[in-house]
Write a protein that holds these residues in place. Structure first.
Motif, PDB file in Angstrom:
ATOM      1  N   ILE A   1      18.252 -73.545  91.520  1.00 59.14           N
ATOM      2  CA  ILE A   1      16.817 -74.461  91.874  1.00 59.14           C
ATOM      3  C   ILE A   1      17.695 -75.756  92.559  1.00 59.14           C
ATOM      4  N   PRO A   2      17.077 -76.642  93.444  1.00 59.55           N
ATOM      5  CA  PRO A   2      17.580 -77.735  94.228  1.00 59.55           C
ATOM      6  C   PRO A   2      18.284 -78.890  92.894  1.00 59.55           C
ATOM      7  N   LEU A   3      19.521 -79.355  93.137  1.00 61.36           N
ATOM      8  CA  LEU A   3      20.102 -80.489  92.426  1.00 61.36           C
ATOM      9  C   LEU A   3      20.262 -81.488  93.575  1.00 61.36           C
ATOM     10  N   LYS A   4      19.725 -82.688  93.384  1.00 58.36           N
ATOM     11  CA  LYS A   4      20.060 -83.851  94.325  1.00 58.36           C
ATOM     12  C   LYS A   4      20.104 -85.036  93.597  1.00 58.36           C
ATOM     13  N   ASN A   5      21.132 -85.764  93.313  1.00 58.05           N
ATOM     14  CA  ASN A   5      21.262 -87.084  92.542  1.00 58.05           C
ATOM     15  C   ASN A   5      22.597 -87.709  92.809  1.00 58.05           C
ATOM     16  N   MET A   6      22.653 -88.875  92.367  1.00 58.31           N
ATOM     17  CA  MET A   6      23.852 -89.719  92.378  1.00 58.31           C
ATOM     18  C   MET A   6      24.442 -89.981  90.714  1.00 58.31           C
ATOM     19  N   ASP A   7      23.265 -90.117  89.862  1.00 57.39           N
ATOM     20  CA  ASP A   7      23.984 -90.381  88.409  1.00 57.39           C
ATOM     21  C   ASP A   7      23.461 -89.173  87.625  1.00 57.39           C
TER      22      ASP A   7
ATOM     23  N   VAL B   1      11.679 -82.403  77.077  1.00 57.69           N
ATOM     24  CA  VAL B   1      12.598 -81.716  77.860  1.00 57.69           C
ATOM     25  C   VAL B   1      12.916 -82.579  79.010  1.00 57.69           C
ATOM     26  N   GLY B   2      14.388 -82.679  79.380  1.00 57.11           N
ATOM     27  CA  GLY B   2      14.717 -83.417  80.601  1.00 57.11           C
ATOM     28  C   GLY B   2      15.590 -82.377  81.149  1.00 57.11           C
ATOM     29  N   LEU B   3      15.834 -82.479  82.605  1.00 59.97           N
ATOM     30  CA  LEU B   3      17.181 -82.108  83.060  1.00 59.97           C
ATOM     31  C   LEU B   3      17.191 -82.628  84.517  1.00 59.97           C
ATOM     32  N   MET B   4      18.365 -82.606  85.089  1.00 59.71           N
ATOM     33  CA  MET B   4      18.663 -83.245  86.203  1.00 59.71           C
ATOM     34  C   MET B   4      18.273 -82.379  87.571  1.00 59.71           C
ATOM     35  N   PRO B   5      18.521 -81.085  87.625  1.00 61.91           N
ATOM     36  CA  PRO B   5      18.021 -80.292  88.802  1.00 61.91           C
ATOM     37  C   PRO B   5      16.514 -80.285  88.953  1.00 61.91           C
ATOM     38  N   HIS B   6      15.868 -79.946  90.012  1.00 62.34           N
ATOM     39  CA  HIS B   6      14.363 -80.020  90.186  1.00 62.34           C
ATOM     40  C   HIS B   6      13.644 -78.831  90.390  1.00 62.34           C
TER      41      HIS B   6
ATOM     42  N   PHE C   1      26.975 -88.561  96.414  1.00 61.90           N
ATOM     43  CA  PHE C   1      25.598 -88.184  96.035  1.00 61.90           C
ATOM     44  C   PHE C   1      25.764 -86.479  96.459  1.00 61.90           C
ATOM     45  N   ILE C   2      24.857 -85.756  95.564  1.00 67.44           N
ATOM     46  CA  ILE C   2      24.975 -84.344  95.700  1.00 67.44           C
ATOM     47  C   ILE C   2      23.665 -83.807  95.901  1.00 67.44           C
ATOM     48  N   CYS C   3      23.580 -83.010  96.876  1.00 69.88           N
ATOM     49  CA  CYS C   3      22.427 -82.270  97.194  1.00 69.88           C
ATOM     50  C   CYS C   3      22.722 -80.588  97.646  1.00 69.88           C
ATOM     51  N   ARG C   4      22.209 -79.842  96.674  1.00 72.94           N
ATOM     52  CA  ARG C   4      22.747 -78.596  97.075  1.00 72.94           C
ATOM     53  C   ARG C   4      21.618 -77.711  96.009  1.00 72.94           C
ATOM     54  N   ASP C   5      21.705 -76.123  96.378  1.00 75.03           N
ATOM     55  CA  ASP C   5      21.261 -75.346  95.441  1.00 75.03           C
ATOM     56  C   ASP C   5      22.154 -75.170  94.161  1.00 75.03           C
ATOM     57  N   GLN C   6      21.540 -75.184  92.967  1.00 78.55           N
ATOM     58  CA  GLN C   6      22.466 -74.967  91.774  1.00 78.55           C
ATOM     59  C   GLN C   6      21.896 -74.085  90.754  1.00 78.55           C
ATOM     60  N   LYS C   7      22.994 -73.275  90.302  1.00 85.36           N
ATOM     61  CA  LYS C   7      22.778 -72.267  89.277  1.00 85.36           C
ATOM     62  C   LYS C   7      22.800 -72.774  88.184  1.00 85.36           C
TER      63      LYS C   7
END
Lengths: 226, 90
Positions: free
Chosen positions: A139-145, A191-196, A111-117
């Motif tokens: 922006i934050p990124l937090k996911n497994m998949d 539109v879709g993206l992983m970060p939040h 699992f990952i949880c971090r600020d992502q550029k």
């Protein structure tokens, strides 16, 4: 009158309240939508938020994609309804084939949880017009998949048509092909993206910046000026 | 009652880090000579009523639309013979 933007709650959704709040901060009216209702309450746009709908059983987003609300949403998205999928919402949109490619487990299996550029590659979609192309945001990124995959032909098509909407910068956090963090459909309404982005709309929380807010002001401007 | 087995595997060109993790653990366990491992899913469907062509076609549709995501996965559908099922139950 301001725009009404729906936020769908599935069993296992986590970020529906934050998403509603982000919509309100941007100046639009959030409308709660329920996965069992076919009715979209005549909203002007919809956000599918983050979380673990149906526990990610089978595949992330695979079961949510068959919810009653998605029947209506898939039909309307094909005729222009603006839809933004964040994290689990992105996974649901790929499972529904509203967006190309698929999502798999992070290549490092954690699992990952971090600020992502990220770099905004396409500022012409319904959800990105308040950015400028090439702009870098955090922006934050937090996911497994979070690993975006697609066959070579699809990747070439996305790159040629400018449909890679967001790309990871500095580090690829999950093994996504071509560093892809998010994509858009050809029409630019889905539109879709992983970060939040919804976790970065006020300076007090998230990355301490408001880099996610333009998602919500972009759609508001588009709807109000329509 | 008949059993239908649906096997789902990631497409060959897609990286399978779970399979790789399993493969890397093998030498530590004393298993040599296994150069690659890929991990998939197996679904066992117990079907009521006759397993005719129409029923199999419906299961194929189910596998294609739901059990597998054909953007990233391949699948196979096969009927498990009654003798196989009985043997497995022993």
């Amino acid at each position: 009158m301001t725009a009404r933007i729906g936020v769908v709650t599935f069993p296992g959704s986590l970020d529906d309240r934050d998403t509603q709040r982000a919509i309100r901060v941007a100046g639009a009216e959030p409308v709660a939508l329920w996965h069992k209702d076919k009715d979209l309450k005549q909203v002007d746009a919809v956000v599918l938020c983050g979380g673990f709908s149906y526990g990610d059983y089978l595949r992330a987003g695979a079961i949510a994609r068959f919810s009653p609300v998605m029947d209506t949403l898939i039909d309307q998205a094909k005729t222009g309804l603006p839809v933004l999928g964040i994290c689990n919402g992105f996974q649901i949109l790929t499972e529904a084939h509203l967006l190309p490619g698929g999502m798999l487990g992070n290549d490092h299996l954690h699992f990952i949880c971090r600020d992502q550029k990220l770099r905004v590659e396409n500022a012409d979609t319904a959800w990105t017009s308040d950015y400028t192309a090439g702009q870098e945001i955090s922006i934050p990124l937090k996911n497994m998949d979070g690993r975006y995959v697609a066959d070579r032909r699809t990747l070439d098509e996305l790159e040629a048509e400018g449909r890679v909407a967001f790309r990871y910068v500095d580090v690829n956090p999950n093994g996504s092909l071509n560093d892809i963090a998010g994509v858009t459909n050809a029409a630019g309404n889905v539109v879709g993206l992983m970060p939040h982005p919804e976790h970065a709309v006020e300076p007090l929380i998230g990355t301490g910046r408001t880099d996610g807010l333009p998602f919500f002001t972009s759609i508001l401007k588009k709807l109000v000026n329509a | 009652m008949a059993r239908v087995v649906v096997d789902v595997m990631l497409k060959p060109e897609i990286l399978d880090p779970q399979g790789q993790a399993v493969q890397r653990a093998l030498p530590r366990l004393g298993f040599d000579g296994i150069s690659d491992v890929r991990q998939g899913k197996r679904f066992e469907l117990e079907v009521d009523g006759p397993l005719d062509e129409a029923a199999l076609a419906r299961i194929h549709d189910l596998a294609e639309s739901f059990l597998a995501n054909t953007v990233i996965e391949d699948f196979t559908v096969r009927v498990e013979e009654a003798a196989e099922v009985a043997e497995a139950a022993k």
